[in-house]
Design an enzyme around this catalytic site. Structure first.
Site, PDB file in Angstrom:
ATOM      1  N   PHE A  31       6.385  59.931  49.774  1.00  0.00           N
ATOM      2  CA  PHE A  31       7.479  60.875  49.508  1.00  0.00           C
ATOM      3  C   PHE A  31       8.001  60.755  48.083  1.00  0.00           C
ATOM      4  O   PHE A  31       9.159  61.031  47.808  1.00  0.00           O
ATOM      5  CB  PHE A  31       8.606  60.707  50.541  1.00  0.00           C
ATOM      6  CG  PHE A  31       8.077  60.605  51.945  1.00  0.00           C
ATOM      7  CD1 PHE A  31       7.506  61.707  52.551  1.00  0.00           C
ATOM      8  CD2 PHE A  31       8.096  59.401  52.626  1.00  0.00           C
ATOM      9  CE1 PHE A  31       6.960  61.612  53.824  1.00  0.00           C
ATOM     10  CE2 PHE A  31       7.546  59.297  53.898  1.00  0.00           C
ATOM     11  CZ  PHE A  31       6.976  60.412  54.501  1.00  0.00           C
ATOM     12  N   ILE A  39      -1.497  60.983  50.951  1.00  0.00           N
ATOM     13  CA  ILE A  39      -0.370  60.215  51.496  1.00  0.00           C
ATOM     14  C   ILE A  39       0.090  60.787  52.826  1.00  0.00           C
ATOM     15  O   ILE A  39       1.087  60.346  53.384  1.00  0.00           O
ATOM     16  CB  ILE A  39       0.808  60.171  50.497  1.00  0.00           C
ATOM     17  CG1 ILE A  39       1.287  61.587  50.161  1.00  0.00           C
ATOM     18  CG2 ILE A  39       0.402  59.426  49.237  1.00  0.00           C
ATOM     19  CD1 ILE A  39       2.540  61.637  49.302  1.00  0.00           C
ATOM     20  N   ILE A  82      -2.790  79.819  52.952  1.00  0.00           N
ATOM     21  CA  ILE A  82      -2.653  78.590  53.719  1.00  0.00           C
ATOM     22  C   ILE A  82      -4.053  78.092  54.086  1.00  0.00           C
ATOM     23  O   ILE A  82      -4.802  78.770  54.797  1.00  0.00           O
ATOM     24  CB  ILE A  82      -1.810  78.839  54.995  1.00  0.00           C
ATOM     25  CG1 ILE A  82      -0.411  79.342  54.613  1.00  0.00           C
ATOM     26  CG2 ILE A  82      -1.718  77.571  55.830  1.00  0.00           C
ATOM     27  CD1 ILE A  82       0.399  78.419  53.713  1.00  0.00           C
ATOM     28  N   PRO A 141      -3.555  76.154  58.692  1.00  0.00           N
ATOM     29  CA  PRO A 141      -2.229  76.466  59.241  1.00  0.00           C
ATOM     30  C   PRO A 141      -1.669  75.344  60.113  1.00  0.00           C
ATOM     31  O   PRO A 141      -0.452  75.140  60.146  1.00  0.00           O
ATOM     32  CB  PRO A 141      -2.458  77.724  60.075  1.00  0.00           C
ATOM     33  CG  PRO A 141      -3.864  78.120  59.915  1.00  0.00           C
ATOM     34  CD  PRO A 141      -4.585  77.124  59.068  1.00  0.00           C
ATOM     35  N   LYS A 142      -2.537  74.606  60.782  1.00  0.00           N
ATOM     36  CA  LYS A 142      -2.029  73.528  61.636  1.00  0.00           C
ATOM     37  C   LYS A 142      -1.419  72.418  60.786  1.00  0.00           C
ATOM     38  O   LYS A 142      -0.292  71.979  61.027  1.00  0.00           O
ATOM     39  CB  LYS A 142      -3.189  72.962  62.480  1.00  0.00           C
ATOM     40  CG  LYS A 142      -2.755  71.858  63.420  1.00  0.00           C
ATOM     41  CD  LYS A 142      -3.942  71.139  64.071  1.00  0.00           C
ATOM     42  CE  LYS A 142      -4.381  71.832  65.337  1.00  0.00           C
ATOM     43  NZ  LYS A 142      -5.284  70.985  66.155  1.00  0.00           N
ATOM     44  N   GLU A 177       6.761  70.089  49.686  1.00  0.00           N
ATOM     45  CA  GLU A 177       8.204  69.969  49.427  1.00  0.00           C
ATOM     46  C   GLU A 177       9.007  71.087  50.099  1.00  0.00           C
ATOM     47  O   GLU A 177      10.188  70.923  50.376  1.00  0.00           O
ATOM     48  CB  GLU A 177       8.520  70.019  47.919  1.00  0.00           C
ATOM     49  CG  GLU A 177       7.423  69.560  46.984  1.00  0.00           C
ATOM     50  CD  GLU A 177       7.190  68.076  46.968  1.00  0.00           C
ATOM     51  OE1 GLU A 177       8.160  67.323  46.898  1.00  0.00           O
ATOM     52  OE2 GLU A 177       6.008  67.660  47.034  1.00  0.00           O
TER      53      GLU A 177
END
Lengths: 177, 337, 747
Positions: C248, C473, C638, C641-642, C714
């Site tokens: 993060f 990550i 995208i 999508p999952k 984000e």
């Protein structure tokens, strides 16, 4: 026989070592452990069973959850020496050969992890939860899985995955946990 | 963790003998003691593992209550059918505490002996009279959001973190012990201490004394009870304020009442006067509010925790309402009834 | 995602994570999990004062513990380069980087001041408790509130800092406005708290080479950092981080344990691991505390006439950490007058660091609470207010967007949420003892791309490897790389392997800022396209080639075969057959994808979202539940999508924490964060999460980058905390401008 990282116990650990017997993922092991060694450190540092994770070392995150005699427990707060004779199942012991445990499959299917670090603890915790038989509703799953923090925030997916397996188990009561 | 010697007695007499020296700690579930040892706050030189002692049973007592062995895990106690049916307040309080994993490890005796979660107690860089007697209290005039509003002293403003103990206080349980001076039976109200000028001492246990069981009297208030816990997230957090409320009603009139508070003092907080106030009155908001005021008499905030006073008052009223209406707070449905 | 044909495993397919099996079986290894028999363990000892110096340090008791090998301090550490530029890393803020054990000076609480190295971690930890240290304390200043008077515009800034650009005459316009709001907004410091503890395992080989397993968002950044400090040549060290247990932003910069572990490994000529404790992670970095002052002036119908947005965050005395706080409000809404100002105040803390959606999480969320206040001051529905002030352009820079489907987000989110049924008045919805509130807010983040290289290798068995030095990550980079490669080569995903987290792989920047999908994805795409061309040419040039006298447009690539468009049944060759026929054991190409710098400056590139939240608040007790969240996102194409949904979900959970739970509380008398563990620093738990519904609206963008992706790491955070705070207002009528909204603030 002890597999994993083979080395003599160093320094003060050797002087204080206590012999214990543990069954870990079906394998019986005779071990000499210093009394202050946690089950978590024993698994990770000496037996190379690093699937069990250290996220806080203080019982505040649940990443180290394993099954001890069938019950989910934080391995960081258990001194290994107190577990003489216990049967321990870690994430490495859940799958049957190549066949993943239904929870492991459901976690993949529902994308119930991102970084994956809390995942072994989540899955062992869920296995414990199923054995307890106390979770029937989503509210109950959420509450009883709240001892496992997921900083990536996968909670709804984790709840979905567990709910899925719980539903399947109603129709297939023989599934092993 | 500092080195210590380890013993694993199988009998009580043996355990007591092992515990006769100084620097000894009994180790049961380990969920708090191991945590504190790793944090270098508890520094025993000898640890006596009592997990093999025969203290793991829940039995009926002659007077219709239950005797709970000190080693019964919190989860087993919470889910014991006798407890669920006859002492649901205790079951509720247990399930409001910690996490499923911790409840599987934590024991009945150990739960009572939990130490405070005061930030300063946990940080070796700060003075703390509880950790290091005489060093001062950094919490006072520091970050006090989680601290005591009742029974605090100039030397310590910590609170006791247990949920179970709050229910036991309301149920007037007794703590059974054995030790160098023989067996004792300690009322739960006398078990924990207020900090006074010796905040390092949490309980009235003597050195080397071992909890063997907790006894619940027959009256479990199973029809009218609630354990209401308010905290900073919806699960897995210590109480800001918690209330164990228990009523016995006869035709909607209070025949008997018990109210105990958690998260507000160095011990579960009760005041029989507040409870007596309710007796003979209709189970309603006016009476509950009056009782709450009496129970909170003498409460004093430290600044950041001033909110606990109105919060506790409202929580007491609500918990009593829940108890009266036989709609106890659910540990899983997060809506407060 | 709606869309044309989606291949089974290519871009747009909701495939499971390719590394899923490793993660659910515990086989995925993280930095502190690479064991070897002769490993030593270091425990960092943290300073107990906040500012001053170490007058004396006595390690003798620690050294006397059997099993302890050494205690490293500023007094006995090996020599290090004197120039501090050696310690700057790829994403350092300007200034002087902190170096553990540099000198006797203590600069912040929890600073590591000694490293005890022992045979086991537990011995090292125990021995560290025996260190005797005398400190000379100096007064410290840590309280941002006290430091506000000396806050100043940053005189040096880092890469990515957007200087706030004012326009018009906002103060005058504000005074003249018919509708005005004016407030101080505040966010407490937050800590990243990834689940994995910060750890580094340094494996020292007999010849002195090091293999370093590090918890990092950039293996190359760690490698370069260590190389510069310790003077290692190209192949003398290798940094590996195949799996990272969350970060993060906390692992963007090399952290204390990396430096300490390498220092000890070199000094003792042994393999060494150093793991920070959870408590010590409060000394690494944090999202800075922020005060933001917003004045909004509007016409009676809610159209903005003036935006005054000033903010202060803290930085350390060492480095100048800056955030983009006030620019978002300056960009988002149509308004001729904006007065934007950002200042920082130096405090005696560690340098703050980027934390998920740095700047925007703070700035957008606080600003969007102000926008809600304006809606109520003007008597305009909060969503309608946003629509009336909708900006087609980036209002701060006056430039167009490459794409902006925010209007579609508002519409899709409102529809799914049922916003039209909302009653405007606060405290107008209740059920039993609970007040119900519906709030909304806008979210925005940047769609960045950075230069990234990728190597694609087709092997004789027809399997493809795509490799780059990026990290995964948790956002699904492995999977994304496989999907892009599958799309571009026509190989099934099972025959593609992604490699990353290795400093010997082609260049990639640190993973962060949501730029990895665009950057790494573009590099993978480019490398695969080149590979495809080379493979085709190889096939065409074979004797008796079925592709003789064709051009590349005459063939297609599908299921591991090159297929001629004309007569596909007979004119086709498997990839491995082409390599074999050409006598080529493997086909390897490397390409670098770079963003178009000029086009980047000409147009704004942003992702957007509209977040809707429902909270239920017990009227008497103030207990809050966020029972429903709908987030509609416009983030370009995208890829999966999952997994993208999970990314937004994770951001939403961060936003929920910011709104209601997370705060690092510092005792300013001591200068220490006091709630430094996971029991007292509250992050959301499972019970906090109810229904979360995520929508990706269609957003086609040919300009933002070759793949048309904007990144989703984000975007879930900005807007979410504001939507919840605004829902709390709608439920209770109480406007809380100070996050997190804990129970005490509602009483």
């Amino acid at each position: 026989m002890e597999a994993g990282i083979s080395r003599p116990l160093p320094g003060i650990e050797d002087r204080h070592a206590v012999p214990i017997r543990l069954t870990i993922n079906g394998v019986e092991r005779q071990l000499d452990v210093a009394p202050w060694t946690s089950l978590l450190d024993l698994l990770r540092e000496r037996l190379d069973l690093t699937g069990t994770k250290k996220g806080c070392d203080h019982g505040q995150c649940g990443a180290c959850t394993v099954l001890i005699d069938g019950r989910r427990i934080n391995a960081c707060l258990k001194l290994a020496v107190t577990l003489d004779g216990a049967d321990i199942v870690t994430i490495e012991g859940l799958a049957q050969g190549d066949g993943l445990h239904p929870l492991q499959q459901a976690f993949i299917r529902h994308d119930a992890f991102q970084c994956g670090y809390c995942t072994p603890g989540q899955i062992c915790s869920a296995a414990g939860l199923m054995a307890e038989g106390r979770a029937r509703t989503r509210d109950e799953i959420r509450e009883l899985m709240s001892g496992n923090i997921c900083r990536c925030g996968c909670y709804p997916n984790i709840t979905d995955a567990i709910e899925d397996v719980l539903k399947d188990r109603v129709s297939e009561p023989a599934m092993p946990v | 963790m500092r080195p210590f010697s380890y013993q694993r007695p199988t009998g009580i007499a043996e355990a007591l003998r092992d515990a006769s020296g100084g620097g000894v700690r009994f180790l049961a579930g380990g969920t708090n003691l191991v945590d504190l040892m790793r944090a270098d706050i508890e520094r025993p030189t000898a640890v006596i593992d009592i997990n093999r002692l025969p203290l793991g049973e829940i039995e009926e007592t002659a007077s219709g209550g239950l005797r709970i062995g000190a080693l019964v895990p919190n989860s087993d106690l919470a889910y014991d059918s006798r407890v669920e049916v006859r002492f649901p307040l205790l079951s509720s309080a247990l399930l409001a505490g910690a996490s499923a994993q911790l409840r599987n490890a934590a024991t009945t005796g150990g739960n009572l002996l939990q130490r405070t979660r005061c930030y300063y107690f946990y940080d070796l860089a700060t003075p703390c009279n509880k950790r290091d007697p005489g060093s001062g209290c950094a919490a006072k005039s520091g970050l006090t959001r989680i601290h005591a509003i009742l029974g605090a002293s100039p030397h310590c403003i910590a609170v006791h973190p247990s949920d179970m103990a709050v229910a036991l206080a309301a149920l007037e349980a007794e703590v059974l012990t054995t030790g160098p001076s023989g067996d004792r039976r300690i009322g739960i109200a006398d078990f924990h201490r207020l900090p006074g000028d010796t905040p390092q001492v949490d309980t009235n246990l003597e050195p080397g004394e071992l909890i063997t069981a907790i006894e619940l009297p027959a009256e479990g208030f199973a029809d009218h009870y609630s354990y209401l816990k308010l905290r900073d997230r919806l699960s897995y957090a210590f109480a800001l304020v918690s209330v164990a409320a228990a009523l016995r009603l006869e035709d909607d009139v209070v025949a008997e009442a018990r109210i105990a508070l958690g998260g507000v003092a160095h011990k579960p907080w009760r005041n029989p006067e507040a409870e007596r106030l309710l007796v003979g009155r209709p189970a309603g908001r006016d009476g509950f509010d009056a009782a709450a005021r009496v129970l909170l008499e003498g409460s004093e905030g430290q600044g950041a925790n001033d909110f606990k006073i109105p919060l506790a008052r409202r929580a007491i009223v609500r918990a009593l309402e829940q108890a009266a209406a036989a709609t106890p707070q659910s540990p899983t449905d997060k809506r407060i009834r | 995602m709606a869309g044309a044909a989606i291949s089974r495993s290519g871009i747009g397919a909701p495939v499971d994570r390719v590394e899923g099996r490793l993660k659910v079986t515990g086989a995925a290894k993280y930095a502190a999990e690479f064991n070897e028999a002769a490993l030593l363990h270091g425990h960092a000892y943290a300073s107990r004062i906040t500012k001053g110096r170490i007058a004396a340090i006595d390690p003798s008791a620690a050294l006397a513990v059997p099993g302890v090998l050494d205690v490293l301090t500023h007094e006995n550490r090996p020599d290090l380069p004197l120039l501090r530029r050696h310690y700057q890393d790829e994403v350092a803020s300007p200034g002087i980087p902190f170096v553990p054990l540099w000198s006797d000076k203590v600069l912040f609480a929890g600073q590591p001041v000694a490293l005890v190295v022992a045979e086991t971690a537990e011995i090292a930890r125990y021995a560290s408790s025996l260190l005797e240290i005398d400190y000379e304390e100096e007064p410290h200043e840590t309280d941002l509130k006290e430091a506000l008077h000396r806050a100043a515009a940053p005189w040096r800034t880092r890469k990515g800092y957007v200087r706030p650009k004012s326009r018009g005459d906002a103060p005058t316009a504000f005074e003249a406005a018919a509708v005005r709001i004016d407030g101080e907004y505040h966010l407490m410091p937050e800590h990243h708290n990834p689940m994995e503890l910060f750890g580094t395992t340094v494996v020292r080989h007999d010849d002195g080479r090091l293999t370093i397993y590090d918890k990092t968002q950039g293996a190359l950044n760690s490698r370069n950092y260590i190389s510069k400090i310790f003077g290692y040549g190209g192949d003398e060290i290798q940094v590996l981080s195949p799996f990272v247990g969350g970060a993060f932003g906390a692992a963007l910069r090399p952290q204390h344990q990396l430096f300490l572990a390498v220092l000890a490994a070199r000094h003792l000529e042994r393999s060494v691991r150093v793991v920070m404790t959870r408590q010590e992670m409060w000394s690494l970095q944090f999202r800075p505390e922020c005060y933001q002052w917003v004045k909004l002036g509007a016409e009676p119908d809610g159209r903005l006439a003036a935006i005054v947005n000033h903010a202060v965050t803290n930085s350390s005395r060492l480095e100048t950490y800056t955030d983009n706080i006030v620019s978002w409000g300056g960009m988002l809404y149509r308004c001729d007058n904006a007065d934007l100002e950002y200042r920082i105040a130096e405090t005696d803390t560690m340098t703050p660091g980027d934390m998920r959606a740095p700047g925007a999480a703070t700035g957008v969320n606080l600003f969007e609470i102000a926008m809600d206040e304006l809606a109520y001051a003007a008597g305009v529905d909060p969503l309608e207010l946003r629509l009336r002030n909708y900006a087609e352009k980036d209002e701060m820079h006056g430039i167009d967007y490459t794409s902006k489907a925010l209007r579609e987000c508002y519409a899709a989110g409102a529809e799914r949420f049922g916003w039209a049924r909302r009653v405007f008045e606060p405290r107008s919805m209740r059920e039993g003892r609970e007040l119900i509130g519906w709030g909304m807010a806008t979210g925005i983040w940047e769609a960045m791309q950075s230069k990234t290289a990728c190597r694609a290798t087709l092997r004789a068995d027809g399997r493809l490897e795509v490799a780059t030095g990026t990290a995964d990550i948790g956002p699904g980079t492995y999977t994304m790389m496989v999907q892009v490669a599958a799309e571009r080569t026509g190989l099934p995903a099972e025959r593609i392997e992604a490699k990353l987290g290795d400093s010997t792989l082609p260049y990639a920047p640190v993973q962060g800022g949501s730029w990895t999908a665009a950057s790494t994805g573009s590099a993978v795409a480019l490398a695969c396209e080149t590979l495809r061309t080379r493979l085709y040419e190889m096939a065409r040039d074979l004797p008796d080639s079925p592709f003789a006298s064709t051009g590349i447009d005459d063939v297609r690539f599908e299921d591991g075969e090159v297929v001629r468009n004309v007569d596909p049944m007979n004119k086709r060759m498997r990839f491995e057959a082409i390599l074999e026929a050409a006598g080529c054991p493997e086909l390897k190409v490397e390409e670098t994808a770079k963003p178009g710098m000029i086009s980047m400056m000409r147009k704004a590139r942003n992702s957007h979202s509209a977040v809707f939240a429902e909270v239920r608040v017990d009227e008497e007790l103030g207990v809050m539940r966020v029972t429903r969240i709908v987030s509609a996102c416009a983030a370009g194409r995208i890829i999966n999508p999952k997994i993208a949904r999970s990314q937004i979900l994770g951001g939403i959970v961060f936003g929920l924490g910011m709104a209601l739970e997370e705060e690092s509380m510092m005792d300013h008398r001591l200068g220490r964060f006091m709630n430094h563990d996971l029991a007292e620093y509250h992050v959301p738990v499972n019970a906090d999460l109810f229904d979360v519904d995520i929508i990706f609206v269609e957003e086609q963008d040919e300009e933002v980058n070759p793949l048309g992706v904007k990144g989703v790491g984000e975007l879930g955070v900005p807007g979410t905390a504001a939507a919840i705070a605004n829902a709390v207002f709608h439920a209770t009528g109480k406007r809380i401008r100070d996050l997190p909204i804990t129970i005490d603030k509602l009483l």
